[in-house]
Design an enzyme around this catalytic site. Sequence first.
Site, PDB file in Angstrom:
ATOM      1  N   TYR A  31       0.853  -1.089   0.043  1.00 50.60           N
ATOM      2  CA  TYR A  31       0.146   0.066   0.036  1.00 50.60           C
ATOM      3  C   TYR A  31       0.842   1.144   0.048  1.00 50.60           C
ATOM      4  CZ  TYR A  31      -3.288   3.732   1.477  1.00 50.60           C
ATOM      5  OH  TYR A  31      -3.847   5.113   1.339  1.00 50.60           O
ATOM      6  N   SER A 113      -2.915  14.576   6.754  1.00 47.30           N
ATOM      7  CA  SER A 113      -3.868  14.332   5.629  1.00 47.30           C
ATOM      8  C   SER A 113      -5.262  14.284   6.263  1.00 47.30           C
ATOM      9  CB  SER A 113      -3.559  12.851   5.314  1.00 47.30           C
ATOM     10  OG  SER A 113      -4.478  12.359   4.522  1.00 47.30           O
ATOM     11  N   TYR A 137      -9.281  16.924   0.998  1.00 53.97           N
ATOM     12  CA  TYR A 137     -10.043  16.657  -0.218  1.00 53.97           C
ATOM     13  C   TYR A 137     -11.448  16.972  -0.217  1.00 53.97           C
ATOM     14  CZ  TYR A 137      -6.261  12.776  -0.775  1.00 53.97           C
ATOM     15  OH  TYR A 137      -5.246  12.204  -1.127  1.00 53.97           O
ATOM     16  N   THR A 163      -5.565  19.117  -2.304  1.00 54.80           N
ATOM     17  CA  THR A 163      -5.153  18.011  -3.187  1.00 54.80           C
ATOM     18  C   THR A 163      -6.031  18.001  -4.311  1.00 54.80           C
ATOM     19  OG1 THR A 163      -3.830  16.803  -1.474  1.00 54.80           O
ATOM     20  CG2 THR A 163      -4.148  15.811  -3.300  1.00 54.80           C
ATOM     21  N   ARG A 172      -4.294   1.063  -8.465  1.00 49.39           N
ATOM     22  CA  ARG A 172      -3.078   0.680  -7.795  1.00 49.39           C
ATOM     23  C   ARG A 172      -3.307  -1.007  -7.807  1.00 49.39           C
ATOM     24  NH1 ARG A 172      -3.918   5.305  -3.476  1.00 49.39           N
ATOM     25  NH2 ARG A 172      -3.718   6.926  -5.075  1.00 49.39           N
ATOM     26  N   LYS A 235      -2.073  21.191  -4.219  1.00 45.75           N
ATOM     27  CA  LYS A 235      -0.946  20.165  -4.348  1.00 45.75           C
ATOM     28  C   LYS A 235      -1.276  19.196  -5.536  1.00 45.75           C
ATOM     29  CE  LYS A 235       0.551  16.344  -1.745  1.00 45.75           C
ATOM     30  NZ  LYS A 235       0.054  15.126  -2.211  1.00 45.75           N
ATOM     31  N   HIS A 259       1.330  12.968  -6.673  1.00 45.17           N
ATOM     32  CA  HIS A 259       0.973  12.196  -5.888  1.00 45.17           C
ATOM     33  C   HIS A 259       1.904  10.854  -5.591  1.00 45.17           C
ATOM     34  CE1 HIS A 259      -3.047  12.140  -3.506  1.00 45.17           C
ATOM     35  NE2 HIS A 259      -2.695  10.851  -3.078  1.00 45.17           N
TER      36      HIS A 259
HETATM   37  C1  FMN Z   1       0.915   5.730   1.481  1.00 42.87           C
HETATM   38  C2  FMN Z   1       0.612   7.141   0.741  1.00 42.87           C
HETATM   39  C3  FMN Z   1      -0.455   7.703   1.100  1.00 42.87           C
HETATM   40  C4  FMN Z   1      -0.765   9.170   0.753  1.00 42.87           C
HETATM   41  N1  FMN Z   1      -1.827   9.764   1.129  1.00 42.87           N
HETATM   42  C5  FMN Z   1      -2.045  11.291   0.885  1.00 42.87           C
HETATM   43  C6  FMN Z   1      -2.915  11.650   1.140  1.00 42.87           C
HETATM   44  O1  FMN Z   1      -3.799  11.467   2.081  1.00 42.87           O
HETATM   45  N2  FMN Z   1      -3.391  13.104   0.668  1.00 42.87           N
HETATM   46  C7  FMN Z   1      -2.358  13.520  -0.263  1.00 42.87           C
HETATM   47  O2  FMN Z   1      -2.598  14.625  -0.566  1.00 42.87           O
HETATM   48  N3  FMN Z   1      -1.393  12.930  -0.843  1.00 42.87           N
HETATM   49  C8  FMN Z   1      -1.185  11.599  -0.372  1.00 42.87           C
HETATM   50  N4  FMN Z   1      -0.125  10.767  -0.788  1.00 42.87           N
HETATM   51  C9  FMN Z   1       0.889  11.743  -1.675  1.00 42.87           C
HETATM   52  C10 FMN Z   1       2.073  12.232  -0.801  1.00 42.87           C
HETATM   53  O3  FMN Z   1       1.550  13.397  -0.136  1.00 42.87           O
HETATM   54  C11 FMN Z   1       3.207  12.607  -1.667  1.00 42.87           C
HETATM   55  O4  FMN Z   1       2.731  13.454  -2.711  1.00 42.87           O
HETATM   56  C12 FMN Z   1       4.057  11.375  -2.104  1.00 42.87           C
HETATM   57  O5  FMN Z   1       4.025  10.605  -1.183  1.00 42.87           O
HETATM   58  C13 FMN Z   1       5.425  11.898  -2.482  1.00 42.87           C
HETATM   59  O6  FMN Z   1       6.196  11.077  -3.034  1.00 42.87           O
HETATM   60  P1  FMN Z   1       7.357  10.133  -2.255  1.00 42.87           P
HETATM   61  O7  FMN Z   1       6.630   9.147  -1.729  1.00 42.87           O
HETATM   62  O8  FMN Z   1       7.986   9.458  -3.315  1.00 42.87           O
HETATM   63  O9  FMN Z   1       8.204  11.107  -1.371  1.00 42.87           O
HETATM   64  C14 FMN Z   1       0.162   9.691  -0.306  1.00 42.87           C
HETATM   65  C15 FMN Z   1       1.376   9.044  -0.588  1.00 42.87           C
HETATM   66  C16 FMN Z   1       1.422   7.617   0.068  1.00 42.87           C
HETATM   67  C17 FMN Z   1       2.881   7.004  -0.603  1.00 42.87           C
END
Ligand code: FMN
Length: 366
Positions: A31, A113, A137, A163, A172, A235, A259
């Site tokens: 995940y 988040s 969101y 976001t 995924r 974002k 993301h």
């Molecule tokens: C497990 C996971 C959950 C995430 N959940 C959110 C979220 O709830 N809201 C959001 O804006 N981005 C979410 N993201 C994106 C992150 O904010 C971010 O853009 C991203 O992880 C950056 O890349 P990196 O993991 O390579 O550092 C999530 C990313 C991951 C890996």
Amino acid sequence: MNGGSPEHLPINLDEYEAAARAVLTDMAFDYYAGGAEDEITLSENTQAWRRERLVRRVLVDVSCIDLSTTVLGTPISLPVMAAPCSFNKLAHPDGEIGVARAVARSGSLHIVSTVATTSLEEIAEAAPNGPRWFQLYCYKDRGITEALVERAQTAGYRALCLTVDVPVQGHRERDIRSQFHLPPGIRVANLDHPLDETADDSALNRYIKELWDTTITWDVITWLRSLSDLPIVVKGIVSPEDALLALEYGASAVVVSNHGGRQLDGCISTCRALSPIVDAVEGRLEVFVDGGIRRGTDVVKALAMGARAVLIGRPYLYGLAVGGSAGVRHVFELLEEEIERAMGLLGCTCIDAIDRSFLAGGKRGS
Ligand SMILES: Cc1cc2nc3c(=O)[nH]c(=O)nc-3n(C[C@H](O)[C@H](O)[C@H](O)COP(=O)(O)O)c2cc1C
């Protein structure tokens, strides 16, 4: 702290990923680690930073290096923030509280988040001195979003991070294969709604389809601005045109993000998207970037392209998995040391002085 290996703690962020794989269930690891479809954008994000090359200067006094900067006026000790990530308790019982405390101790900023597994108020109380922003969101029921904004403002969050790159959920495939579900006791704590214990992948998709507003357009920023005076960070921007629209609608900053490769597969890497956006906004917005940043040199490259600061997502989740709050703190420490060393080797002593002249192919004085 259990480093996942009896001999030593991880010594870099990639080692944290390997150590996290060893302690997490396959379902939780997939995940966190996974991206959309063929994971082209996921791997391109990291590779693109690695392809950039630096041009160092010599015979500069680097006895004193200052990593501090500001983001939207808030001082931070290093130009790295914690990206908003869902379901932190899947990694470790410390969850978001562990992250909040570690980020505060690091002198950084935590973006919390909407779909955290701890309520936004409990997170704020756990680390009252650490600056934080709230990621939103947008729900079809505008009352839900409105209530979140009000709660975030009351709890002292300093900006709203909207976001915009989840109009629909990315596909995924690791989550389908692993039959992803929320383990008992882990729930979305900010909201009272059906996504709860044991919600599986299709339940997550249904949740997004049913509750999140897929009709929103740029007017949503105007609406959010009518609700609160908090600055708005958009974002999920990869196009200069969208960055200019964010500016036009009154945002204060954008996060160049795809993301973490979890949404549109084949989307441009954030490293490649960054410079054209910096050029388009001409300093009228703060520009942050995330996706694939794993080394201090990646941070320096992003700053040289004009990002004000970067966000990391997975690396701190892996730190949390391996060592709880202490693991997150260690991930920030490792990056801090790497950035400081990179700046010393580059011949650059403060964050503001990192410009395109340090990039191969970059223009001098730009
Ligand atoms: C497990 C996971 C959950 C995430 N959940 C959110 C979220 O709830 N809201 C959001 O804006 N981005 C979410 N993201 C994106 C992150 O904010 C971010 O853009 C991203 O992880 C950056 O890349 P990196 O993991 O390579 O550092 C999530 C990313 C991951 C890996």
